[in-house]
Write an enzyme that holds these catalytic residues in place. Structure first.
Site, PDB file in Angstrom:
ATOM      1  N   LYS A 230       0.767  -1.308   0.025  1.00 42.38           N
ATOM      2  CA  LYS A 230      -0.058   0.001  -0.138  1.00 42.38           C
ATOM      3  C   LYS A 230       0.880   1.316  -0.114  1.00 42.38           C
ATOM      4  O   LYS A 230       2.246   1.310   0.307  1.00 42.38           O
ATOM      5  CB  LYS A 230      -1.154   0.065   1.219  1.00 42.38           C
ATOM      6  CG  LYS A 230      -2.280  -0.886   0.834  1.00 42.38           C
ATOM      7  CD  LYS A 230      -3.254  -0.874   1.825  1.00 42.38           C
ATOM      8  CE  LYS A 230      -4.474  -1.853   1.155  1.00 42.38           C
ATOM      9  NZ  LYS A 230      -5.689  -2.009   2.195  1.00 42.38           N
ATOM     10  N   ARG A 265      -3.628 -10.399   4.527  1.00 43.76           N
ATOM     11  CA  ARG A 265      -3.993 -10.234   3.209  1.00 43.76           C
ATOM     12  C   ARG A 265      -3.067  -9.612   2.367  1.00 43.76           C
ATOM     13  O   ARG A 265      -2.603  -8.558   2.459  1.00 43.76           O
ATOM     14  CB  ARG A 265      -5.357  -9.415   3.106  1.00 43.76           C
ATOM     15  CG  ARG A 265      -5.757  -9.411   1.824  1.00 43.76           C
ATOM     16  CD  ARG A 265      -7.016  -8.436   1.702  1.00 43.76           C
ATOM     17  NE  ARG A 265      -7.630  -8.139   0.210  1.00 43.76           N
ATOM     18  CZ  ARG A 265      -7.280  -7.362  -0.345  1.00 43.76           C
ATOM     19  NH1 ARG A 265      -6.332  -6.455  -0.039  1.00 43.76           N
ATOM     20  NH2 ARG A 265      -7.700  -7.337  -1.558  1.00 43.76           N
TER      21      ARG A 265
END
Ligand code: HH2
Length: 285
Positions: A230, A265
């Site tokens: 991210k 994840r």
């Protein structure tokens, strides 16, 4: 406040996950525009091949999404989302029938069709707020559900997100959603919580959440972290390219594990799994 089953030291999630923690959830985006792997696995064949690769690397769950939720993204139609994901659910199960597929959607119609086709988990980034039918569906099917925190919506969530105390507010939000889920009939052993790294958060907010994950663990439910590749990592590392954030991602996995997270994840299953295996071995001594 509801105290979930993990409070009693039970790491099992519903009838689904009876593996030792940490649990690796491999990301499979069948979208043309996801921030990291957009377009790469668009189409049934490349998506199934990528799922097989992640399973071979040790993924316990494949998280399949047909709509990007990256900052600034627009929703796709329910028909288009379904057209993207359903053949991939079928294709993965044809190739590897035992695969635990999680469907990353906030739409009950998509979740229902994916569950009918053999998916076993619902990953809802709106924590059952996006579709009034979702809570009832999850309750009826008795499947595990991820309840994630998001401030605002993907289109605008990164425009100056503000909190008084981000950890307390996310915690209170998640506690409230567990109560809502319970009131809709979702069994508590099926609830997984996720603070929603990158969803309406500044770099500092993301770091504060990661540093205080134990606060969410204390709610008594398994905690999932989705920090893989991210942009907050890019801000720390100066890497524009999401593919260059692997080592930073691995650091977040180990830190999150140390603070009590159970599910991870990730795009890069092998690297995260190996790091977590080492962390787990240290903990077992
Ligand atoms: N992050 C993304 C999507 N779904 N689900 C959960 N539970 N937690 C997350 O952190 C999370 C999520 C966004 O990342 P990605 O799927 O890689 O990209 P995109 O939304 O652009 O498809």
């Amino acid at each position: 406040m509801t105290q979930g089953p993990a409070a009693q030291g039970d790491k099992r999630v519903g009838s689904l996950i009876q593996v030792p923690d940490p649990v690796l959830m491999g990301i499979l985006n069948v979208t043309p525009d996801s921030f990291s792997d957009g377009g790469e696995f668009f189409g049934v064949k490349p998506a199934v091949v990528q799922a097989e690769k992640m399973l071979d690397e040790g993924a316990h769950i494949i998280d399949l999404g047909g709509e990007s939720t990256r900052p600034g993204s627009d929703p796709v139609s329910p028909e288009e989302e379904l057209r993207r994901v359903l053949p991939v659910v079928r294709g993965i199960l044809e190739s590897r029938p035992e695969t635990k597929i999680s469907i990353d959607t906030y739409r009950a119609s998509t979740a229902e069709a994916a569950l009918d086709a053999g998916a076993r988990v619902v990953n809802d980034v709106t924590a059952l707020r996006g579709d009034s039918r979702m809570a009832g569906l999850v309750a009826e099917r008795g499947c595990p559900v991820v309840l994630m925190h998001m401030l605002g919506e993907p289109k605008s969530m990164q425009q100056d997100p503000r909190y008084g105390d981000v950890v307390r507010e996310v915690r209170d939000f998640l506690a409230g959603r567990t109560e809502y889920a319970a009131s809709a009939g979702v069994r508590e052993e099926n609830v997984i919580l996720d603070p929603g790294v990158g969803f309406g958060k500044t770099l500092r907010h993301n770091l504060q959440l990661l540093n205080n994950l134990d606060v969410f663990v204390e709610l008594g439910f398994p905690v999932l972290v989705g920090a893989s590749r991210k942009s907050f990592l890019g801000k720390i590392l100066g890497s524009e390219d999401a593919g260059d954030r692997l080592f930073g991602t691995v650091a977040t996995s180990v830190i999150a594990y140390e603070r009590g997270a159970t599910l991870f994840r990730v795009h890069d299953v092998r690297a995260n799994k190996e790091a977590l295996e080492v962390a787990a071995a240290v903990r077992r001594v």
